[in-house]
Design a protein around this motif. Sequence first.
Motif, PDB file in Angstrom:
ATOM      1  N   VAL A   1       0.835  -1.208   0.000  1.00 34.22           N
ATOM      2  CA  VAL A   1       0.000   0.000   0.000  1.00 34.22           C
ATOM      3  C   VAL A   1       0.870   1.258   0.000  1.00 34.22           C
ATOM      4  O   VAL A   1       0.490   2.288  -0.580  1.00 34.22           O
ATOM      5  CB  VAL A   1      -0.994   0.017   1.189  1.00 34.22           C
ATOM      6  N   SER A   2       2.034   1.188   0.607  1.00 36.58           N
ATOM      7  CA  SER A   2       2.938   2.337   0.607  1.00 36.58           C
ATOM      8  C   SER A   2       3.489   2.586  -0.791  1.00 36.58           C
ATOM      9  O   SER A   2       3.617   3.737  -1.227  1.00 36.58           O
ATOM     10  CB  SER A   2       4.084   2.116   1.589  1.00 36.58           C
ATOM     11  N   ALA A   3       3.812   1.522  -1.494  1.00 33.15           N
ATOM     12  CA  ALA A   3       4.307   1.656  -2.867  1.00 33.15           C
ATOM     13  C   ALA A   3       3.237   2.277  -3.760  1.00 33.15           C
ATOM     14  O   ALA A   3       3.527   3.143  -4.597  1.00 33.15           O
ATOM     15  CB  ALA A   3       4.745   0.305  -3.408  1.00 33.15           C
ATOM     16  N   MET A   4       1.993   1.846  -3.574  1.00 29.88           N
ATOM     17  CA  MET A   4       0.906   2.402  -4.376  1.00 29.88           C
ATOM     18  C   MET A   4       0.688   3.881  -4.040  1.00 29.88           C
ATOM     19  O   MET A   4       0.381   4.691  -4.917  1.00 29.88           O
ATOM     20  CB  MET A   4      -0.383   1.615  -4.127  1.00 29.88           C
ATOM     21  N   ALA A   5       0.889   4.241  -2.770  1.00 31.38           N
ATOM     22  CA  ALA A   5       0.632   5.610  -2.325  1.00 31.38           C
ATOM     23  C   ALA A   5       1.633   6.614  -2.887  1.00 31.38           C
ATOM     24  O   ALA A   5       1.286   7.770  -3.130  1.00 31.38           O
ATOM     25  CB  ALA A   5       0.633   5.677  -0.797  1.00 31.38           C
ATOM     26  N   ILE A   6       2.870   6.178  -3.089  1.00 28.72           N
ATOM     27  CA  ILE A   6       3.895   7.127  -3.557  1.00 28.72           C
ATOM     28  C   ILE A   6       3.958   7.213  -5.079  1.00 28.72           C
ATOM     29  O   ILE A   6       4.678   8.057  -5.619  1.00 28.72           O
ATOM     30  CB  ILE A   6       5.295   6.753  -3.023  1.00 28.72           C
ATOM     31  N   ALA A   7       3.219   6.365  -5.766  1.00 26.97           N
ATOM     32  CA  ALA A   7       3.300   6.328  -7.231  1.00 26.97           C
ATOM     33  C   ALA A   7       2.894   7.652  -7.865  1.00 26.97           C
ATOM     34  O   ALA A   7       3.598   8.177  -8.740  1.00 26.97           O
ATOM     35  CB  ALA A   7       2.445   5.189  -7.773  1.00 26.97           C
TER      36      ALA A   7
ATOM     37  N   ILE B   1      11.610  14.073  -7.376  1.00 33.31           N
ATOM     38  CA  ILE B   1      11.565  13.627  -5.976  1.00 33.31           C
ATOM     39  C   ILE B   1      11.560  14.839  -5.053  1.00 33.31           C
ATOM     40  O   ILE B   1      10.757  14.925  -4.120  1.00 33.31           O
ATOM     41  CB  ILE B   1      12.768  12.715  -5.652  1.00 33.31           C
ATOM     42  N   ARG B   2      12.460  15.771  -5.316  1.00 38.49           N
ATOM     43  CA  ARG B   2      12.556  16.963  -4.473  1.00 38.49           C
ATOM     44  C   ARG B   2      11.253  17.755  -4.456  1.00 38.49           C
ATOM     45  O   ARG B   2      10.822  18.252  -3.413  1.00 38.49           O
ATOM     46  CB  ARG B   2      13.713  17.838  -4.957  1.00 38.49           C
ATOM     47  N   ALA B   3      10.600  17.830  -5.608  1.00 38.11           N
ATOM     48  CA  ALA B   3       9.345  18.579  -5.701  1.00 38.11           C
ATOM     49  C   ALA B   3       8.224  17.922  -4.912  1.00 38.11           C
ATOM     50  O   ALA B   3       7.273  18.591  -4.501  1.00 38.11           O
ATOM     51  CB  ALA B   3       8.941  18.713  -7.165  1.00 38.11           C
ATOM     52  N   ALA B   4       8.321  16.595  -4.697  1.00 36.32           N
ATOM     53  CA  ALA B   4       7.273  15.865  -3.984  1.00 36.32           C
ATOM     54  C   ALA B   4       7.437  15.926  -2.467  1.00 36.32           C
ATOM     55  O   ALA B   4       6.518  15.564  -1.724  1.00 36.32           O
ATOM     56  CB  ALA B   4       7.258  14.400  -4.436  1.00 36.32           C
ATOM     57  N   ILE B   5       8.588  16.393  -1.989  1.00 36.65           N
ATOM     58  CA  ILE B   5       8.862  16.406  -0.549  1.00 36.65           C
ATOM     59  C   ILE B   5       8.032  17.487   0.145  1.00 36.65           C
ATOM     60  O   ILE B   5       8.087  18.659  -0.210  1.00 36.65           O
ATOM     61  CB  ILE B   5      10.361  16.641  -0.274  1.00 36.65           C
ATOM     62  N   LYS B   6       7.270  17.062   1.135  1.00 39.91           N
ATOM     63  CA  LYS B   6       6.450  17.978   1.937  1.00 39.91           C
ATOM     64  C   LYS B   6       6.949  18.062   3.378  1.00 39.91           C
ATOM     65  O   LYS B   6       6.703  19.039   4.076  1.00 39.91           O
ATOM     66  CB  LYS B   6       4.990  17.525   1.929  1.00 39.91           C
ATOM     67  N   VAL B   7       7.611  17.004   3.828  1.00 40.69           N
ATOM     68  CA  VAL B   7       8.109  16.940   5.199  1.00 40.69           C
ATOM     69  C   VAL B   7       9.602  16.604   5.146  1.00 40.69           C
ATOM     70  O   VAL B   7       9.988  15.493   4.801  1.00 40.69           O
ATOM     71  CB  VAL B   7       7.378  15.853   6.021  1.00 40.69           C
ATOM     72  N   LYS B   8      10.439  17.559   5.467  1.00 42.02           N
ATOM     73  CA  LYS B   8      11.878  17.308   5.496  1.00 42.02           C
ATOM     74  C   LYS B   8      12.209  16.438   6.706  1.00 42.02           C
ATOM     75  O   LYS B   8      11.709  16.668   7.811  1.00 42.02           O
ATOM     76  CB  LYS B   8      12.649  18.625   5.576  1.00 42.02           C
ATOM     77  N   LEU B   9      13.028  15.451   6.495  1.00 49.17           N
ATOM     78  CA  LEU B   9      13.376  14.514   7.565  1.00 49.17           C
ATOM     79  C   LEU B   9      14.596  14.998   8.341  1.00 49.17           C
ATOM     80  O   LEU B   9      15.397  14.197   8.832  1.00 49.17           O
ATOM     81  CB  LEU B   9      13.623  13.130   6.965  1.00 49.17           C
TER      82      LEU B   9
ATOM     83  N   ILE C   1       2.405  11.942   3.123  1.00 43.76           N
ATOM     84  CA  ILE C   1       1.322  10.964   3.161  1.00 43.76           C
ATOM     85  C   ILE C   1       1.099  10.555   4.618  1.00 43.76           C
ATOM     86  O   ILE C   1       2.069  10.270   5.337  1.00 43.76           O
ATOM     87  CB  ILE C   1       1.664   9.741   2.297  1.00 43.76           C
ATOM     88  N   PRO C   2      -0.142  10.542   5.106  1.00 50.49           N
ATOM     89  CA  PRO C   2      -0.394  10.199   6.511  1.00 50.49           C
ATOM     90  C   PRO C   2       0.230   8.862   6.901  1.00 50.49           C
ATOM     91  O   PRO C   2       0.191   7.894   6.135  1.00 50.49           O
ATOM     92  CB  PRO C   2      -1.926  10.128   6.582  1.00 50.49           C
ATOM     93  N   ALA C   3       0.809   8.829   8.079  1.00 48.79           N
ATOM     94  CA  ALA C   3       1.451   7.605   8.559  1.00 48.79           C
ATOM     95  C   ALA C   3       0.477   6.437   8.601  1.00 48.79           C
ATOM     96  O   ALA C   3       0.864   5.288   8.362  1.00 48.79           O
ATOM     97  CB  ALA C   3       2.042   7.852   9.943  1.00 48.79           C
TER      98      ALA C   3
ATOM     99  N   GLN D   1       9.795  12.602  16.036  1.00 47.97           N
ATOM    100  CA  GLN D   1      10.964  13.428  15.726  1.00 47.97           C
ATOM    101  C   GLN D   1      10.721  14.332  14.515  1.00 47.97           C
ATOM    102  O   GLN D   1      11.276  15.431  14.438  1.00 47.97           O
ATOM    103  CB  GLN D   1      12.184  12.545  15.480  1.00 47.97           C
ATOM    104  N   ILE D   2       9.889  13.863  13.572  1.00 53.80           N
ATOM    105  CA  ILE D   2       9.604  14.700  12.404  1.00 53.80           C
ATOM    106  C   ILE D   2       8.196  15.299  12.482  1.00 53.80           C
ATOM    107  O   ILE D   2       7.651  15.805  11.491  1.00 53.80           O
ATOM    108  CB  ILE D   2       9.756  13.903  11.092  1.00 53.80           C
ATOM    109  N   ALA D   3       7.619  15.221  13.699  1.00 44.59           N
ATOM    110  CA  ALA D   3       6.308  15.851  13.969  1.00 44.59           C
ATOM    111  C   ALA D   3       5.217  15.337  13.044  1.00 44.59           C
ATOM    112  O   ALA D   3       4.414  16.100  12.504  1.00 44.59           O
ATOM    113  CB  ALA D   3       6.410  17.373  13.863  1.00 44.59           C
ATOM    114  N   VAL D   4       5.169  14.007  12.875  1.00 42.65           N
ATOM    115  CA  VAL D   4       4.104  13.367  12.090  1.00 42.65           C
ATOM    116  C   VAL D   4       3.286  12.496  13.022  1.00 42.65           C
ATOM    117  O   VAL D   4       3.841  11.731  13.811  1.00 42.65           O
ATOM    118  CB  VAL D   4       4.699  12.510  10.956  1.00 42.65           C
ATOM    119  N   LYS D   5       1.974  12.601  12.948  1.00 45.87           N
ATOM    120  CA  LYS D   5       1.105  11.803  13.790  1.00 45.87           C
ATOM    121  C   LYS D   5       0.870  10.432  13.172  1.00 45.87           C
ATOM    122  O   LYS D   5       0.878  10.272  11.958  1.00 45.87           O
ATOM    123  CB  LYS D   5      -0.247  12.495  13.989  1.00 45.87           C
ATOM    124  N   VAL D   6       0.641   9.438  14.041  1.00 43.63           N
ATOM    125  CA  VAL D   6       0.382   8.080  13.581  1.00 43.63           C
ATOM    126  C   VAL D   6      -0.928   8.068  12.832  1.00 43.63           C
ATOM    127  O   VAL D   6      -1.908   8.654  13.297  1.00 43.63           O
ATOM    128  CB  VAL D   6       0.328   7.097  14.753  1.00 43.63           C
TER     129      VAL D   6
END
Length: 294
Positions: A20-26, A134-142, A269-271, A289-294
């Motif tokens: 499902v993660s692979a499908m989500a990032i497509a 890839i860079r353009a798709a980044i919303k949350v810097k790690l 993408i939501p955790a 650490q990256i301020a993302v909720k479960v």
Amino acid sequence: MKVAFHPGCVSKGACPELFVSAMAIAEPLGLELVELTEAPCTGAGVLGEQNPELADCLNGLTLAMAEREGADLMTICSTCQGVLAGVNFHLVKDAERLAKVNATLADQGYQYSGKTNVKHLLWVLFEDVGIERIRAAIKVKLTGLKIAPFYGCYILRPLDSLGLRERPERKTYLEQLIALLGAQPVEYSGATKCCGFPMLTFNRDKSLAMAGNHLLEAKEKGADLLVTPCPLCHLNLDGQQPDAARVVKKPIDVPILHLPQLLGLAFGIPASALRVDRHVVSTKPVLEQIAVKV
């Protein structure tokens, strides 16, 4: 970009969160995934040792399916990558071997001419999607995360069938990606070694010790988590980690993320959609650490 998608057994069975993660990032990556829903298991290398001709035919069928789609064959599994690339390498070089496979495939209505390129998602990212996309798709810097790469066996060797002589940079794609996402790659010797999964059924303690030692080394080097492109490594490093800790007699508690999950977090993408809550070792410290909720 259209790809013939072979997710592999583990991502559709024991670890469905990887699929499902692979499908989500497509979509953010501009990938059109045409799943080969009738493609067989690669045999994970074990089948090839016991029955090489059967392994050739099964993997030849998958290669032929991708060829019919007119697209590269993309995997999210290092083991699938290694097996499929290996079979493809030999079929293309050996006309007699290819003819034997095609004689069997004819009953299924397929024929393989040797035109399929086999590419792991990790390679597709750098060689087809490109760094800018890839860079353009980044919303949350790690930022702040220290991430240890864990390649596994089949995506790094043998050199010839994987094209690593022509493209040696493939040996560092994980580190490059970690840095691109804003995190710090952790250098340690276990990154390119076997996780121990292949021997889990016949020498469990040795397998668990291998996994445990890699995890402890990464932890001692400051890693907050490991990322792997291989579902079998994911199973051993995450699913067997509590047992590995008992074997090495030390606490470990190092979260493991599969490559699409790491990308998904960076893409915002939501955790919960990435199903990181299914892991044996809690991913909450990473998300906090990256301020993302479960």
